[in-house]
Motif scaffolding. Structure first.
Motif, short mmCIF file in Angstrom:
data_model
loop_
_atom_site.label_atom_id
_atom_site.label_comp_id
_atom_site.label_asym_id
_atom_site.label_seq_id
_atom_site.Cartn_x
_atom_site.Cartn_y
_atom_site.Cartn_z
N THR A 163 0.73 -1.30 0.05
CA THR A 163 -0.05 -0.03 0.00
C THR A 163 0.84 1.19 -0.02
O THR A 163 0.23 2.37 0.19
CB THR A 163 -0.84 -0.01 1.19
N SER A 164 2.17 1.14 -0.33
CA SER A 164 3.11 2.31 -0.19
C SER A 164 2.90 3.35 -1.45
O SER A 164 3.15 4.46 -1.28
CB SER A 164 4.44 1.76 -0.51
N GLY A 165 2.05 2.79 -2.60
CA GLY A 165 2.42 3.45 -3.83
C GLY A 165 3.25 3.10 -4.84
O GLY A 165 3.26 3.87 -6.24
N LEU A 166 4.25 2.66 -4.43
CA LEU A 166 5.31 1.93 -5.33
C LEU A 166 4.75 0.96 -6.48
O LEU A 166 3.76 0.10 -5.76
CB LEU A 166 6.47 1.02 -4.57
N ASP A 167 5.05 1.01 -7.59
CA ASP A 167 4.49 0.12 -8.55
C ASP A 167 5.52 -0.64 -9.11
O ASP A 167 6.49 -0.87 -8.80
CB ASP A 167 3.79 1.06 -9.71
N TYR A 168 5.18 -1.42 -10.42
CA TYR A 168 6.03 -2.55 -10.78
C TYR A 168 6.42 -2.08 -12.36
O TYR A 168 5.60 -1.90 -13.06
CB TYR A 168 5.41 -3.94 -10.82
N PRO A 169 7.83 -2.11 -12.74
CA PRO A 169 8.05 -2.04 -14.09
C PRO A 169 7.52 -3.03 -14.49
O PRO A 169 7.71 -4.38 -14.20
CB PRO A 169 9.73 -1.89 -14.08
#
Length: 427
Positions: A163-169
């Motif tokens: 739930t941090s807001g980091l996404d995946y390449p």
């Protein structure tokens, strides 16, 4: 006299039961389990063979542990279809995102040691994350974007719950994939630049915006790579060394690696994909920029989210440790309470519209249990290459289905095998 007789009786029962309770902590590979219908369980063989004969699947390994006892453990088809090398139960699989559960255990070990707090900001350990920004607008034509300040810092719990807001390449949202690609950010397994470390990569990631405000919603992303970096920074050891010393060696996981040794490389199953007609073809190193040989190439970037290679039995051992409450074969990795926290819902919303999410796992909710055979409270996840696992505490069951193909238009075999497993249980 009567009290003495009772004391002797209770002592005798304790001594009788104690060896069995210790014995039951480990996975037993012999004997029969009266709570399993063996004829029904054997029907899995016919299903998997059917998929292989139809060329919908090249090979698989399945493993079911019920009450600490192996009740199904089979290898099917080919590890290498081109050479007709038969699949073996001890073959090595790229388990990708199943690495995340191991990283979560490492974080919880550091939590138990008083090295961190779950709601502590990541920036307490990696200063680059002190003043994060959030994506406000994105221009598809030239990939430019605007940002706004994050309302609060990213916490370790945010990372554990995605739930941090980091996404995946590569597999994330279109806007964040473009932003990451432009900045040279890559997924974990086998894609890190030569000589790159987790810390250097995560410091670069910190310069980019988050997909949303921390805690706002669930987004699958590079959270566990950042958690792996935290393990390295806090412990002073590489993630590979930490896993080996504090997790793998104590419970006997002898065939789980970031860097597969040369003498084990021949056991690595070939990775497959599909062509436009859904025919199975070998995965080529040009696909998505992922070289399938990454497990046997020496690396310094150890992805906490996607980089391990393992066997079905090794991973079952890890899961049995969690099912045991953090202990296996006399070695305690975590306290029962920490494991309980990991498999408890952490969100005030359903992460996928139906089920809950804990500290590293999807958790079957009451609604989820009504829609499938896994009992409420079961925890699970899987990997990019076609591996999956689940643990059902109520049934005292560990299930593993390992393949090496993505995508798989006949991936429904996983659900069918799972359904057949539960149909074979008497209680």
């Amino acid at each position: 006299m009567k009290q003495l007789q009772n004391l002797i009786k209770y002592a005798f029962v304790f001594l009788l039961v104690l060896p069995f309770s210790l014995f039951a902590q480990t996975i037993q590979t012999s004997g029969k389990n009266a709570s399993v219908n063996e004829d029904r369980m054997a029907k899995i063989d016919g299903l998997v063979q059917q998929y292989i004969q139809q060329h919908w699947l090249n090979g698989a390994v399945t493993l079911v542990v019920k009450d600490n006892q192996v009740v199904q453990y089979k290898a099917y088809g080919y590890a290498n279809e081109a050479t007709k090398q038969l699949m073996q139960r001890t073959d090595l699989f790229r388990i990708a995102s199943q690495t995340k559960a191991v990283t979560a255990v490492a974080i919880m070990q550091l939590y138990e040691a008083g090295k961190l707090l779950l709601d502590e900001p990541v920036s307490d350990f990696i200063p680059a994350y002190k003043s994060m920004t959030v994506l406000k607008s994105f221009n598809e034509k030239d990939t430019t974007y605007t940002t706004e300040p994050a309302k609060r810092p990213i916490t370790i719990r945010d990372l554990l719950t995605h739930t941090s807001g980091l996404d995946y390449p590569g597999i994330g949202s279109a806007s964040m994939k473009a932003i990451y690609a432009k900045a040279g950010i890559v997924p974990g397994f086998g894609l890190a630049k030569q000589g790159e470390t987790l810390l250097s990569a995560m410091n670069a990631l910190a310069k980019l915006p988050l997909a949303h405000q921390p805690g706002e919603r669930w987004t699958y992303g590079l959270n566990y790579d950042l958690l792996g970096c935290l393990v390295e920074v806090i412990s002073g050891e590489s993630l590979s060394t930490y896993f080996q010393k504090h997790i793998f060696e104590p419970i006997g996981m002898q065939h789980t690696f970031f860097n597969v040794p040369a003498n084990e490389a021949n056991r690595l199953v070939v990775a497959y994909t599909e062509d436009s007609l859904h025919h199975i073809i070998p995965w080529k190193k040009t696909m998505m920029g992922v070289d399938p040989n990454y497990p046997i190439e020496k690396k310094t970037y150890f992805s906490g989210g996607a980089d391990l290679t393992s066997t079905a039995m090794d991973y079952a051992t890890f899961l049995q440790m969690l099912l045991n409450g953090g202990t296996y074969n006399g070695h305690t990795l975590l306290s029962p309470r920490s494991v309980e926290m990991m498999i408890s819902n952490q969100l005030n919303f359903k992460f996928n519209g139906e089920n809950d999410f804990g500290l590293g796992f999807e958790i079957v909710s009451e609604m989820g249990a009504a829609h499938g055979p896994r009992n409420k409270g079961s925890f699970a996840w899987g990997g990019f290459w076609g591996t999956t696992y689940w643990v059902d505490p109520k049934a005292h069951l560990v299930g593993i289905i390992f393949t090496q193909q993505t995508p798989n238009s006949h991936g429904d075999i996983t659900q069918k095998i799972q359904d057949m497993i539960y149909a074979a249980l008497k209680n």
